[in-house]
Enzyme design. Structure first.
Site, PDB file in Angstrom:
ATOM      1  N   LYS A 111       0.876  -1.176  -0.172  1.00 31.15           N
ATOM      2  CA  LYS A 111      -0.183  -0.040  -0.037  1.00 31.15           C
ATOM      3  C   LYS A 111       0.982   1.329   0.020  1.00 31.15           C
ATOM      4  O   LYS A 111       0.712   2.274  -0.848  1.00 31.15           O
ATOM      5  CB  LYS A 111      -0.954  -0.053   1.190  1.00 31.15           C
ATOM      6  CG  LYS A 111      -2.007  -1.012   1.237  1.00 31.15           C
ATOM      7  CD  LYS A 111      -3.304  -0.479   1.664  1.00 31.15           C
ATOM      8  CE  LYS A 111      -4.466  -1.297   1.218  1.00 31.15           C
ATOM      9  NZ  LYS A 111      -5.370  -2.127   1.816  1.00 31.15           N
ATOM     10  N   LYS A 193      -4.105 -10.802  -6.648  1.00 32.56           N
ATOM     11  CA  LYS A 193      -5.115 -11.457  -5.909  1.00 32.56           C
ATOM     12  C   LYS A 193      -6.697 -10.998  -6.246  1.00 32.56           C
ATOM     13  O   LYS A 193      -6.763  -9.908  -6.301  1.00 32.56           O
ATOM     14  CB  LYS A 193      -4.572 -11.152  -4.355  1.00 32.56           C
ATOM     15  CG  LYS A 193      -5.586 -12.037  -3.559  1.00 32.56           C
ATOM     16  CD  LYS A 193      -5.259 -11.546  -1.955  1.00 32.56           C
ATOM     17  CE  LYS A 193      -5.695 -10.488  -1.633  1.00 32.56           C
ATOM     18  NZ  LYS A 193      -6.065 -10.279  -0.227  1.00 32.56           N
ATOM     19  N   LYS A 196     -11.420  -7.571  -2.673  1.00 28.17           N
ATOM     20  CA  LYS A 196     -12.505  -6.606  -2.546  1.00 28.17           C
ATOM     21  C   LYS A 196     -12.403  -5.538  -3.074  1.00 28.17           C
ATOM     22  O   LYS A 196     -13.558  -4.670  -3.592  1.00 28.17           O
ATOM     23  CB  LYS A 196     -12.938  -6.519  -0.930  1.00 28.17           C
ATOM     24  CG  LYS A 196     -13.404  -7.648  -0.408  1.00 28.17           C
ATOM     25  CD  LYS A 196     -13.454  -7.728   1.327  1.00 28.17           C
ATOM     26  CE  LYS A 196     -13.559  -9.072   1.875  1.00 28.17           C
ATOM     27  NZ  LYS A 196     -12.699  -9.061   3.027  1.00 28.17           N
TER      28      LYS A 196
HETATM   29  P1  TYM Z   1      -9.464 -10.599   4.936  1.00 26.38           P
HETATM   30  O1  TYM Z   1     -10.946  -9.958   5.067  1.00 26.38           O
HETATM   31  O2  TYM Z   1      -8.697  -9.920   3.565  1.00 26.38           O
HETATM   32  O3  TYM Z   1      -9.910 -12.039   4.213  1.00 26.38           O
HETATM   33  C1  TYM Z   1     -10.517 -13.265   5.025  1.00 26.38           C
HETATM   34  C2  TYM Z   1      -9.864 -14.570   4.525  1.00 26.38           C
HETATM   35  O4  TYM Z   1      -9.989 -14.757   3.029  1.00 26.38           O
HETATM   36  C3  TYM Z   1      -8.723 -15.088   2.487  1.00 26.38           C
HETATM   37  N1  TYM Z   1      -8.799 -14.490   1.171  1.00 26.38           N
HETATM   38  C4  TYM Z   1      -8.550 -15.258  -0.011  1.00 26.38           C
HETATM   39  N2  TYM Z   1      -8.265 -16.569  -0.047  1.00 26.38           N
HETATM   40  C5  TYM Z   1      -7.856 -16.960  -1.425  1.00 26.38           C
HETATM   41  N3  TYM Z   1      -7.863 -16.010  -2.320  1.00 26.38           N
HETATM   42  C6  TYM Z   1      -8.289 -14.881  -2.292  1.00 26.38           C
HETATM   43  N4  TYM Z   1      -8.254 -14.197  -3.411  1.00 26.38           N
HETATM   44  C7  TYM Z   1      -8.494 -14.282  -0.899  1.00 26.38           C
HETATM   45  N5  TYM Z   1      -8.765 -12.971  -0.594  1.00 26.38           N
HETATM   46  C8  TYM Z   1      -9.025 -13.408   0.701  1.00 26.38           C
HETATM   47  C9  TYM Z   1      -7.605 -14.421   3.536  1.00 26.38           C
HETATM   48  O5  TYM Z   1      -6.522 -14.915   3.171  1.00 26.38           O
HETATM   49  C10 TYM Z   1      -8.542 -14.663   4.994  1.00 26.38           C
HETATM   50  O6  TYM Z   1      -8.117 -15.888   5.483  1.00 26.38           O
HETATM   51  N6  TYM Z   1      -6.357  -9.654   8.470  1.00 26.38           N
HETATM   52  C11 TYM Z   1      -7.664 -10.715   8.060  1.00 26.38           C
HETATM   53  C12 TYM Z   1      -8.959 -10.709   8.865  1.00 26.38           C
HETATM   54  C13 TYM Z   1      -8.368 -11.128  10.342  1.00 26.38           C
HETATM   55  C14 TYM Z   1      -8.084 -12.288  10.793  1.00 26.38           C
HETATM   56  C15 TYM Z   1      -7.631 -12.162  12.122  1.00 26.38           C
HETATM   57  C16 TYM Z   1      -7.875 -13.618  10.209  1.00 26.38           C
HETATM   58  C17 TYM Z   1      -8.459 -10.216  11.341  1.00 26.38           C
HETATM   59  N7  TYM Z   1      -7.723 -10.884  12.496  1.00 26.38           N
HETATM   60  C18 TYM Z   1      -7.269 -13.139  13.036  1.00 26.38           C
HETATM   61  C19 TYM Z   1      -7.429 -14.497  11.025  1.00 26.38           C
HETATM   62  C20 TYM Z   1      -7.185 -14.405  12.364  1.00 26.38           C
HETATM   63  C21 TYM Z   1      -8.089 -10.152   6.744  1.00 26.38           C
HETATM   64  O7  TYM Z   1      -7.876  -8.946   6.411  1.00 26.38           O
HETATM   65  O8  TYM Z   1      -8.580 -10.954   6.018  1.00 26.38           O
END
Ligand code: TYM
Length: 329
Positions: A111, A193, A196
């Protein structure tokens, strides 16, 4: 029973990447593990969100958790802000994390490299809050997609350092990354990737996209001019991504799909991928509509937060005691 914890950040609507990389795995693990899944709403506000949109996205995210098969009788489901210990331990974790470690986080580096303006301090310290999310619950495993691995690894480092300094406190968690579908790529640019924050809106399928739109996005997915159906991730990343999506959702191996479609045109394969995706989305959307109509979300979140708070508050008390933050009156 070993414990698992994970969360999704409802910045915008949940995507097919979230489903394949994370959500569907939570569902499959909930029978064999003690599953704790939350909506990471504090993580969302590291970037500005329109309040009305955010409120809707939160509700939709919970409804989608349930629609995808998370069962509140098996899994603890809650909103991050309903358990205050997250923010408090998040601050304590920030005091146990070095700037050098945060500077190395690729999400933050990407970013800042893009020259994004108005990056917040919250975005920078985000991994500390994520460490708190995990460590509060003594989670053994953290099922995530590939992009979150680095954050879980940092969590392990912070936990180990804390344990060394203050005595055994935290369970050291392990990231759990599925073999297929851990990094679903954008349909319009397979070097990125699926996310969103897709600007074109062509590369990302949202779980609540209408099925026609989803099908169109798949049919117009960027592939290559090689024209041969095979598994060559380096030279045919778009095609590989489509096959991986279909494999993850159908349970068939990627090789099996290639064998069936080899020698045929990309259009046929895309139609198959679209059929698999749309049939899965249709089931999810039908259940989503029922869940929204049934108005059960609030009660599930209240119960989930109560269960989660019991675990989280105990850890936080222990941490504060170990650090010396409390006076016994
Ligand atoms: P976030 O919201 O970006 O994504 C949620 C979960 O989806 C997975 N993911 C993907 N997997 C495969 N291909 C993709 N294109 C893709 N996009 C997203 C992410 O790897 C994730 O597992 N920081 C985290 C949220 C979070 C979290 C936590 C997760 C906050 N606290 C504690 C685990 C434990 C996040 O932004 O995920």
């Amino acid at each position: 029973m070993k414990r698992m914890l994970s969360g999704i950040k409802p910045t915008g609507q949940l995507t097919l990447g979230n489903y394949i990389g994370a959500l569907r795995n939570f569902v499959s693990y909930q029978d064999d593990y003690e599953m704790i899944v939350f909506i990471a709403n504090l993580h969302c506000i590291t970037e500005y969100q329109d309040p009305a949109d955010l409120r809707k996205n939160l509700t939709d995210a919970v409804a989608l958790y349930l629609a995808c098969g998370l069962d509140p009788n098996k899994s603890t489901i809650f909103l991050q802000t309903d358990v205050h210990a997250h923010a408090e331990l998040g601050y304590i974790m920030a005091c146990n994390t070095y700037l050098g470690e945060l500077n190395r986080m690729t999400q933050f580096k990407d970013k800042s490299a893009k020259g994004e303006k108005n990056m917040t301090a919250g975005l920078y310290t985000y991994p500390c809050l994520m460490a708190a999310d995990i460590l509060l619950y003594d989670a053994n495993y953290v099922p995530v997609g590939e992009d979150q691995k680095q954050h879980v690894e940092l969590t392990r480092d912070i936990a180990q350092r804390f344990n060394n300094k203050y005595g055994e406190t935290f369970v050291i968690p392990e990231p759990l990354i599925a073999k297929v579908g851990a990094r679903i790529m954008s349909l319009s640019d397979p070097s990125k990737k699926m996310s969103k924050s897709d600007e074109t809106n062509k590369g990302c399928i949202y779980l609540l996209d209408d099925l026609k739109t989803a099908r169109k996005k798949i049919m117009s997915a960027v592939t290559d001019s090689i024209g041969v159906i095979q598994l060559d991730k380096a030279n045919q990343p778009g095609l590989y991504n489509l096959i991986e999506i279909a494999s993850a959702l159908s349970g068939r191996t990627m090789e099996d799909i290639v064998n069936e479609y080899s020698g045929q045109g990309y259009g046929k394969l895309k139609t198959y991928v679209a059929d698999v995706v749309c049939s899965e989305m249709e089931k999810i959307q039908n259940r989503y509509n029922e869940i929204i109509a049934s108005r059960q979300i609030e009660k599930i979140l209240i119960d989930g937060a109560e269960k989660a708070s019991k675990i989280a508050d105990k850890t936080l008390q222990d941490v504060k005691k170990k650090i010396g933050l409390e006076i016994k009156y």
